[in-house]
Design an enzyme around this catalytic site. Structure first.
Site, short mmCIF file in Angstrom:
data_model
loop_
_atom_site.label_atom_id
_atom_site.label_comp_id
_atom_site.label_asym_id
_atom_site.label_seq_id
_atom_site.Cartn_x
_atom_site.Cartn_y
_atom_site.Cartn_z
N GLY A 17 0.80 -1.22 0.00
CA GLY A 17 0.00 0.00 0.00
C GLY A 17 0.83 1.26 0.00
O GLY A 17 1.83 1.38 -0.71
N ASP A 37 7.68 -4.07 9.10
CA ASP A 37 6.25 -4.38 9.01
C ASP A 37 6.06 -5.69 9.77
O ASP A 37 7.03 -6.40 10.07
CB ASP A 37 5.81 -4.54 7.55
N ASP A 63 6.87 -5.20 15.16
CA ASP A 63 5.56 -4.73 15.62
C ASP A 63 5.78 -3.42 16.35
O ASP A 63 6.35 -3.40 17.44
CB ASP A 63 4.94 -5.78 16.55
N ASN A 90 4.40 5.38 9.15
CA ASN A 90 3.27 5.01 8.30
C ASN A 90 2.46 3.84 8.86
O ASN A 90 1.28 3.73 8.56
CB ASN A 90 3.80 4.64 6.91
N TYR A 180 -10.50 4.75 15.18
CA TYR A 180 -9.50 5.19 14.20
C TYR A 180 -9.38 6.71 14.20
O TYR A 180 -8.27 7.25 14.21
CB TYR A 180 -9.90 4.68 12.83
N THR A 215 -5.69 2.67 -2.46
CA THR A 215 -4.94 1.45 -2.17
C THR A 215 -5.72 0.25 -2.71
O THR A 215 -6.93 0.34 -2.94
CB THR A 215 -4.75 1.27 -0.66
N MET A 217 -6.74 -2.23 -1.07
CA MET A 217 -7.79 -2.55 -0.10
C MET A 217 -9.02 -1.67 -0.32
O MET A 217 -10.15 -2.15 -0.30
CB MET A 217 -7.27 -2.38 1.33
N ARG A 224 -17.07 -3.70 -4.24
CA ARG A 224 -18.19 -4.39 -3.61
C ARG A 224 -19.44 -3.52 -3.51
O ARG A 224 -20.53 -4.03 -3.21
CB ARG A 224 -17.79 -4.90 -2.23
#
Length: 274
Positions: A17, A37, A63, A90, A180, A215, A217, A224
């Site tokens: 991404g 990552d 992590d 990021n 978030y 992205t 995702m 959809r």
């Protein structure tokens, strides 16, 4: 020579991404990259691709919500490449599960359809686990990485830190994801505070607060939706489209360089949404 040629650049959440796009842009400008990552196979794929471009890359799983793992990663980076010049925070959890998608769809319909108003019931239904998980990565991770980077930058009186926040921390467009939104608002406040703290040492800390990012995702989410729902969503965006990975990465590259006087600033590329 690019604006960051030869500089050691850490990018967290670099496996795919926006993180991958940022790493590619920094590498193309001459940056020497340290990537981390939790997605190990994707991280190795990204690192291999950058090495094939001729980039100097150190990559290791990490992590960012684990302070011990973060300190180890920064120590290994200094040993492999030298002290850090640029940090791009990021890594983040993004609401992308089935429950998140259902909340997002309800919220967008609520915003664009003339229905009787009432609570959407998102916050009252949220679990402790869901709330705390986002804070661990999105806020604690930014702090742990910033602290580790500053310990290498402050003695040399030079550095650049770019935090990836979100329009969710500035506006109510992400009311479907209060956890978030809260974490990205915290990143914005942290950026302003640390930006003022360290600017006198020629360490400039800034954040970008993206609107929609194209992205894979998010593209899957759009695919959809039925055409009417997709059109409703784009009513929020005067530009009529999402921002590309390359557009956001280009701004990160600018903030990572030396040719600006920005400290503690929040820049929100969002196509006119906010």
């Amino acid at each position: 020579m690019g604006s960051i040629d030869g500089k050691v650049c850490v990018v967290t959440g670099a496996a795919r991404g926006l993180g991958r796009a940022i790493a590619q842009t920094l590498a193309a400008d001459g940056g020497r990259l340290a990537l981390c990552d939790v997605l190990e196979p994707a991280l190795e794929e990204t690192a291999a691709g950058l090495r094939s471009m001729g980039a100097d890359v150190f990559a290791s799983p990490c992590d960012v919500s684990d302070s011990t793992a973060v300190d180890r990663f920064f120590a290994e980076t200094a040993q492999a490449l030298g002290p850090v010049d640029v940090l791009v925070n990021n890594a983040a959890l993004v609401p992308g599960g089935p429950d998140d998608e259902a909340r997002r769809n309800r919220h967008y319909a609520w915003l664009t359809t003339p229905v009787e108003r009432g609570t959407l019931g998102f916050t009252s239904a949220m679990t402790d686990t869901e709330w705390l998980r986002f804070w661990g990565v999105n806020v604690h991770g930014v702090f742990f990485c910033t602290r580790a980077a500053l310990r290498q930058m402050e003695p040399r009186r030079h550095g650049r830190i770019v935090n990836i926040a979100s329009i969710a921390g500035l506006s109510a467009y992400s009311a479907h994801s209060p956890h978030y939104s809260a974490t990205k608002g915290a990143v914005i406040a942290f950026t302003r505070s640390v930006g003022a703290e360290v600017a006198g040492a020629n360490i400039f800390v800034n954040a970008i607060a993206p609107g929609g990012v194209a992205t894979p995702m998010f593209d899957d989410y759009l695919a959809r939706l039925d055409p009417e729902a997709r059109n409703r969503m784009f009513q929020f965006v005067p530009a009529g489209r999402l921002g590309s990975l390359e557009e956001y990465a280009g701004l990160v590259l600018y903030l990572a360089g030396d040719n600006h006087y920005l400290a503690g600033q929040i820049i929100s590329p969002n196509g006119g949404m906010f």
